[in-house]
Motif scaffolding. Structure first.
Motif, PDB file in Angstrom:
ATOM      1  N   ARG A   1      12.647  78.992 -37.828  1.00 10.75           N
ATOM      2  CA  ARG A   1      13.064  77.660 -37.552  1.00 10.75           C
ATOM      3  C   ARG A   1      11.973  76.805 -37.545  1.00 10.75           C
ATOM      4  N   ARG A   2      10.772  77.315 -37.044  1.00 12.28           N
ATOM      5  CA  ARG A   2       9.600  76.589 -37.207  1.00 12.28           C
ATOM      6  C   ARG A   2       9.283  76.075 -38.806  1.00 12.28           C
ATOM      7  N   LEU A   3       9.241  76.824 -39.743  1.00 14.20           N
ATOM      8  CA  LEU A   3       9.190  76.663 -40.908  1.00 14.20           C
ATOM      9  C   LEU A   3      10.193  75.589 -41.509  1.00 14.20           C
ATOM     10  N   ASP A   4      11.596  75.670 -41.035  1.00 13.37           N
ATOM     11  CA  ASP A   4      12.603  74.857 -41.408  1.00 13.37           C
ATOM     12  C   ASP A   4      12.304  73.521 -40.750  1.00 13.37           C
ATOM     13  N   LEU A   5      11.934  73.544 -39.613  1.00 15.11           N
ATOM     14  CA  LEU A   5      11.567  72.045 -38.918  1.00 15.11           C
ATOM     15  C   LEU A   5      10.547  71.204 -39.425  1.00 15.11           C
ATOM     16  N   ILE A   6       9.446  72.266 -39.956  1.00 18.56           N
ATOM     17  CA  ILE A   6       8.213  71.406 -40.622  1.00 18.56           C
ATOM     18  C   ILE A   6       8.877  70.554 -41.820  1.00 18.56           C
ATOM     19  N   TRP A   7       9.590  71.297 -42.632  1.00 17.07           N
ATOM     20  CA  TRP A   7      10.366  70.530 -43.804  1.00 17.07           C
ATOM     21  C   TRP A   7      11.125  69.311 -43.277  1.00 17.07           C
ATOM     22  N   TYR A   8      12.045  69.596 -42.253  1.00 16.45           N
ATOM     23  CA  TYR A   8      12.996  68.385 -41.942  1.00 16.45           C
ATOM     24  C   TYR A   8      12.108  67.242 -41.249  1.00 16.45           C
ATOM     25  N   THR A   9      11.277  67.403 -40.587  1.00 21.13           N
ATOM     26  CA  THR A   9      10.287  66.469 -39.796  1.00 21.13           C
ATOM     27  C   THR A   9       9.556  65.707 -41.015  1.00 21.13           C
ATOM     28  N   SER A  10       9.216  66.549 -41.720  1.00 20.81           N
ATOM     29  CA  SER A  10       8.301  65.685 -42.895  1.00 20.81           C
ATOM     30  C   SER A  10       9.339  64.862 -43.764  1.00 20.81           C
ATOM     31  N   ALA A  11      10.283  65.481 -44.177  1.00 22.94           N
ATOM     32  CA  ALA A  11      11.207  64.837 -44.990  1.00 22.94           C
ATOM     33  C   ALA A  11      11.594  63.418 -43.978  1.00 22.94           C
ATOM     34  N   ALA A  12      11.816  63.555 -42.861  1.00 29.50           N
ATOM     35  CA  ALA A  12      12.410  62.324 -41.881  1.00 29.50           C
ATOM     36  C   ALA A  12      11.361  61.431 -41.882  1.00 29.50           C
ATOM     37  N   TRP A  13      10.274  61.865 -41.549  1.00 29.92           N
ATOM     38  CA  TRP A  13       9.197  60.840 -41.754  1.00 29.92           C
ATOM     39  C   TRP A  13       8.842  60.178 -42.825  1.00 29.92           C
ATOM     40  N   LEU A  14       8.901  60.905 -44.119  1.00 34.36           N
ATOM     41  CA  LEU A  14       8.721  60.246 -45.414  1.00 34.36           C
ATOM     42  C   LEU A  14       9.940  59.326 -45.619  1.00 34.36           C
ATOM     43  N   PHE A  15      11.197  59.726 -45.203  1.00 28.50           N
ATOM     44  CA  PHE A  15      12.202  58.827 -45.545  1.00 28.50           C
ATOM     45  C   PHE A  15      12.140  57.638 -44.672  1.00 28.50           C
ATOM     46  N   GLY A  16      11.659  57.569 -43.435  1.00 33.28           N
ATOM     47  CA  GLY A  16      11.259  56.350 -42.580  1.00 33.28           C
ATOM     48  C   GLY A  16      10.389  55.626 -43.200  1.00 33.28           C
ATOM     49  N   MET A  17       9.422  56.246 -43.795  1.00 37.67           N
ATOM     50  CA  MET A  17       8.075  55.294 -44.504  1.00 37.67           C
ATOM     51  C   MET A  17       8.716  54.625 -45.620  1.00 37.67           C
ATOM     52  N   LEU A  18       9.419  55.324 -46.382  1.00 38.00           N
ATOM     53  CA  LEU A  18      10.101  54.742 -47.576  1.00 38.00           C
ATOM     54  C   LEU A  18      11.032  53.605 -47.271  1.00 38.00           C
ATOM     55  N   ASP A  19      11.727  53.650 -46.258  1.00 39.46           N
ATOM     56  CA  ASP A  19      12.712  52.671 -45.849  1.00 39.46           C
ATOM     57  C   ASP A  19      12.056  51.474 -45.478  1.00 39.46           C
TER      58      ASP A  19
END
Length: 146
Positions: free
Chosen positions: A97-115
């Motif tokens: 779960r921790r590994l999955d959440l690293i990916w989800y959190t990184s993707a959300a952060w990058l998506f927010g920056m791009l937006d």
């Protein structure tokens, strides 16, 4: 990072011609710095959206990104507790779960920056487009029927 950079330009409301006696009216177009919005969003989730005058979006992005980060930290603590108590099955579950959440959190952060970056780039698009359409006097169209 310094102070907030806001770029203001004026564009003529009417095309100026030599024969025109009407005064040229300027309409202020306020722009946002895309790099500034991106960096704000990188530092604090949602800050770039607030900078672009989209507070609802800022709250949503901030809540999602900070929520994912809090969940990631919670799973990390649970995985470490399971590792210390030598509960291998629980450790493997929390570790995954921790590994999955690293990916989800990184993707959300990058998506927010791009937006934030794209919204800052397009901040005054609607106003500029409206002014451009007012200036357009002639138009042409071609229709083909089959």
């Amino acid at each position: 990072m310094g102070h907030s950079q806001q770029i203001e330009e004026t564009i003529p409301a009417q095309p100026s011609t030599e024969d025109s006696i009407a005064p040229e009216v300027s309409i202020p177009i306020i722009r946002r710095n895309p790099t500034g919005a991106l960096l704000r969003s990188a530092v604090l989730p949602g800050w770039g959206q607030f900078y672009n005058d989209q507070p609802l979006k800022g709250v949503v992005y901030g809540a999602v990104e900070i929520g994912l980060l809090a969940w990631l930290i919670s799973e990390h603590i649970a995985a470490e507790d399971a590792r210390i108590t030598e509960d291998d099955q629980a450790y493997q579950i929390h570790r995954q779960r921790r590994l999955d959440l690293i990916w989800y959190t990184s993707a959300a952060w990058l998506f927010g920056m791009l937006d934030a970056y794209v919204d800052a780039y397009l901040y005054s698009f609607e106003r500029e487009n409206t002014e451009f359409e007012k200036e357009t006097v002639l138009g042409a169209a071609v229709y083909i029927r089959f």
